[in-house]
Design a protein around this motif. Structure first.
Motif, PDB file in Angstrom:
ATOM      1  N   ARG A 116       2.363   5.692   8.395  1.00  0.00           N
ATOM      2  CA  ARG A 116       1.074   5.559   9.087  1.00  0.00           C
ATOM      3  C   ARG A 116       0.301   6.872   9.165  1.00  0.00           C
ATOM      4  O   ARG A 116      -0.501   7.076  10.069  1.00  0.00           O
ATOM      5  CB  ARG A 116       1.269   4.969  10.494  1.00  0.00           C
ATOM      6  CG  ARG A 116       1.829   3.563  10.493  1.00  0.00           C
ATOM      7  CD  ARG A 116       1.808   2.928  11.851  1.00  0.00           C
ATOM      8  NE  ARG A 116       0.422   2.686  12.296  1.00  0.00           N
ATOM      9  CZ  ARG A 116       0.115   2.157  13.477  1.00  0.00           C
ATOM     10  NH1 ARG A 116       1.062   1.847  14.338  1.00  0.00           N
ATOM     11  NH2 ARG A 116      -1.142   1.958  13.797  1.00  0.00           N
ATOM     12  N   ASN A 124       0.855  -1.186   0.000  1.00  0.00           N
ATOM     13  CA  ASN A 124       0.000   0.000   0.000  1.00  0.00           C
ATOM     14  C   ASN A 124       0.891   1.235   0.000  1.00  0.00           C
ATOM     15  O   ASN A 124       2.072   1.163  -0.337  1.00  0.00           O
ATOM     16  CB  ASN A 124      -0.964  -0.029   1.197  1.00  0.00           C
ATOM     17  CG  ASN A 124      -0.229   0.011   2.534  1.00  0.00           C
ATOM     18  OD1 ASN A 124       1.006   0.032   2.601  1.00  0.00           O
ATOM     19  ND2 ASN A 124      -0.980   0.017   3.612  1.00  0.00           N
ATOM     20  N   TYR A 164      -4.765   5.961   5.999  1.00  0.00           N
ATOM     21  CA  TYR A 164      -5.461   4.743   6.404  1.00  0.00           C
ATOM     22  C   TYR A 164      -4.870   3.550   5.663  1.00  0.00           C
ATOM     23  O   TYR A 164      -4.318   3.667   4.576  1.00  0.00           O
ATOM     24  CB  TYR A 164      -6.965   4.868   6.161  1.00  0.00           C
ATOM     25  CG  TYR A 164      -7.345   5.381   4.793  1.00  0.00           C
ATOM     26  CD1 TYR A 164      -7.566   4.508   3.733  1.00  0.00           C
ATOM     27  CD2 TYR A 164      -7.477   6.751   4.555  1.00  0.00           C
ATOM     28  CE1 TYR A 164      -7.908   4.969   2.474  1.00  0.00           C
ATOM     29  CE2 TYR A 164      -7.829   7.224   3.287  1.00  0.00           C
ATOM     30  CZ  TYR A 164      -8.039   6.327   2.257  1.00  0.00           C
ATOM     31  OH  TYR A 164      -8.378   6.806   1.010  1.00  0.00           O
ATOM     32  N   TRP A 165      -5.011   2.360   6.273  1.00  0.00           N
ATOM     33  CA  TRP A 165      -4.326   1.160   5.792  1.00  0.00           C
ATOM     34  C   TRP A 165      -4.660   0.832   4.343  1.00  0.00           C
ATOM     35  O   TRP A 165      -3.803   0.417   3.561  1.00  0.00           O
ATOM     36  CB  TRP A 165      -4.685  -0.036   6.681  1.00  0.00           C
ATOM     37  CG  TRP A 165      -4.274  -1.351   6.091  1.00  0.00           C
ATOM     38  CD1 TRP A 165      -5.062  -2.309   5.556  1.00  0.00           C
ATOM     39  CD2 TRP A 165      -2.928  -1.835   5.947  1.00  0.00           C
ATOM     40  NE1 TRP A 165      -4.320  -3.364   5.100  1.00  0.00           N
ATOM     41  CE2 TRP A 165      -3.003  -3.097   5.330  1.00  0.00           C
ATOM     42  CE3 TRP A 165      -1.676  -1.324   6.289  1.00  0.00           C
ATOM     43  CZ2 TRP A 165      -1.878  -3.860   5.043  1.00  0.00           C
ATOM     44  CZ3 TRP A 165      -0.548  -2.084   5.996  1.00  0.00           C
ATOM     45  CH2 TRP A 165      -0.648  -3.330   5.385  1.00  0.00           C
ATOM     46  N   SER A 166      -5.914   0.999   3.927  1.00  0.00           N
ATOM     47  CA  SER A 166      -6.316   0.581   2.591  1.00  0.00           C
ATOM     48  C   SER A 166      -5.976   1.604   1.511  1.00  0.00           C
ATOM     49  O   SER A 166      -6.281   1.387   0.336  1.00  0.00           O
ATOM     50  CB  SER A 166      -7.821   0.285   2.556  1.00  0.00           C
ATOM     51  OG  SER A 166      -8.560   1.433   2.927  1.00  0.00           O
TER      52      SER A 166
END
Length: 414
Positions: free
Chosen positions: A259, A242, A262-264
């Motif tokens: 970070r 990602n 967001y992760w996605s």
């Protein structure tokens, strides 16, 4: 002869599809969303009540099912997960849980369980439902089930576990809390994993390529093209990665702080691994994206959720994506349904492969070639601060300031 079931908060019918493969027949399903209800009708998931559960009575469910109190084999329910989800309804850094108005659906679920008194209850939700504190759902359900037992002279026992669907042959990592309630007070043993990573002794995970490789087409349809500010950055991220690839912790160009997204964000599938969790309401930049740097088709998303190819999803693409993203993978429901039949309903154990299972082990092609970072993003190259940690980011600080302002306002009014 099929075992009888009633379904609440049915969605597009992921649980019901899997339970049907395990030998259950849904007599009646309840779903408030009209597009989901249309899909249930199209897939013949019992008599469909297109309504909120608040207006449904146990007597109505039993009448439609042609059963009396205590005769239904299984009641399944997937109450709204948003109050317990990490990705929605956060306020001051904490999910609202039972303080969210939408969690009132749990009250009505328990009301209907008490009125129907099925032999077994199957409930699914996000892992956050099992969280700690007064807002947690699992603790509340367990406490209130004990009160039902006392009032009705039954002995429902709650067995629960958090399962990853990839461990059971679904080509997608998706963690769900599963609760099984047995009316006779027996403990339910969750099915053991059937798949795992290399070196485990179990069959390998079913990969994204196993599931959707045959659906891959070189030409990208117009409706699957990625749009927006970051679309041209996606080709510079390898499969299975990602945006973190383009931070100081990755091996790309430092364009973002670690970070800080967001992760996605710009998350891509890898052919040789199960998919990441599919989202119900993805943004323009939310993955998982296809390894060919495009959106996933509805057919591909359905495969990654283990729906059979003939299952129908009504509505627009947005409606279909939401239905699939909110669904319980039918293969997991089939495996749990088979275990319930054997352990709690007296059926003989089946040695056959689950009907909805996919074959694993197909060798995928090599990963797609990673492209250089498009020049329009090179102005972002530089040193970027990482996220300072939970509760200390700009969003959390803003919410803290808002809370402080509310408290000061309340104190001044007093």
């Amino acid at each position: 002869m099929a075992r009888s079931s009633i379904s609440l908060f049915t969605g597009v019918g992921g649980i019901d599809c899997g339970l049907a493969a395990a030998g259950f027949e849904t007599a009646v399903s309840v779903e408030i969303d009209p597009t989901c209800a249309a899909s249930l009708v199209a897939n013949r998931v019992g008599h469909v009540i297109s309504s909120d559960v608040t207006g449904v009575t146990a007597g109505e469910l039993l009448s439609i099912a042609g059963a009396r109190e205590g005769e239904i084999d299984l009641l399944s329910a997937g109450p709204p997960c948003q109050p317990f989800s990490k990705s929605a309804n956060w306020r001051y850094g904490t999910p609202l849980g039972l303080e969210d108005p939408r969690s009132r659906s749990i009250d009505h679920m328990l009301r209907l369980i008490e009125g129907v008194l099925p032999r077994v209850v199957l409930i699914e939700n996000v892992p956050g439902f099992a969280g700690e504190g007064a807002r947690a759902g699992l603790k509340s359900v367990t406490t209130r089930v004990a009160k039902i037992n006392k009032r009705r002279g039954v002995a429902y026992r709650v067995s629960s576990a958090i399962l990853d669907t990839a461990d059971f042959g679904v080509p997608q990592h998706r963690r769900r809390l599963i609760m099984v309630l047995d009316r006779e007070g027996r403990e339910f043993n969750m099915p053991a994993p059937t798949h795992a990573g290399s070196g485990s002794g179990l069959p390998p995970y079913v990969t994204a390529w196993d599931a959707i490789g045959e659906l891959d087409k070189p030409r990208v349809p117009q409706e699957l093209r990625v749009r927006g500010r970051w679309a041209d950055l996606l080709p510079s991220i390898p499969e299975g990665e990602n945006y973190i690839w383009h931070t100081e912790r990755g091996r790309g160009v430092p364009l973002f702080g670690y970070r800080t997204r967001y992760w996605s964000f710009l998350l891509k599938l890898a052919k040789a691994r199960p998919a990441w969790t599919l989202a119900a309401n993805p943004s323009q930049n939310s993955g998982p994206f296809h390894w060919r740097n495009r959106l996933l088709s509805v057919a591909e998303m359905a495969r990654l959720q283990s729906f059979p190819d003939w299952w129908r999803f009504e509505g627009t693409r947005v409606h279909q994506v939401r239905q699939i993203g909110n669904a319980v993978p039918p293969l997991l429901a089939e495996i749990i349904g088979r275990a319930i039949s054997h352990q709690l309903l007296g059926a003989k154990p089946s040695m056959r492969r689950p009907k909805l299972s996919l074959r694993a082990g197909t060798a995928p092609p090599p990963p797609e070639r990673v492209q250089p970072v498009h020049r329009q993003y090179l102005t972002l190259k530089g040193s970027h601060l990482a996220h300072p940690g939970h509760g200390r980011g700009p969003g959390a600080l803003r919410r803290a300031r808002e809370l402080e302002a509310e408290l000061l306002k309340g104190a001044s009014q007093d």
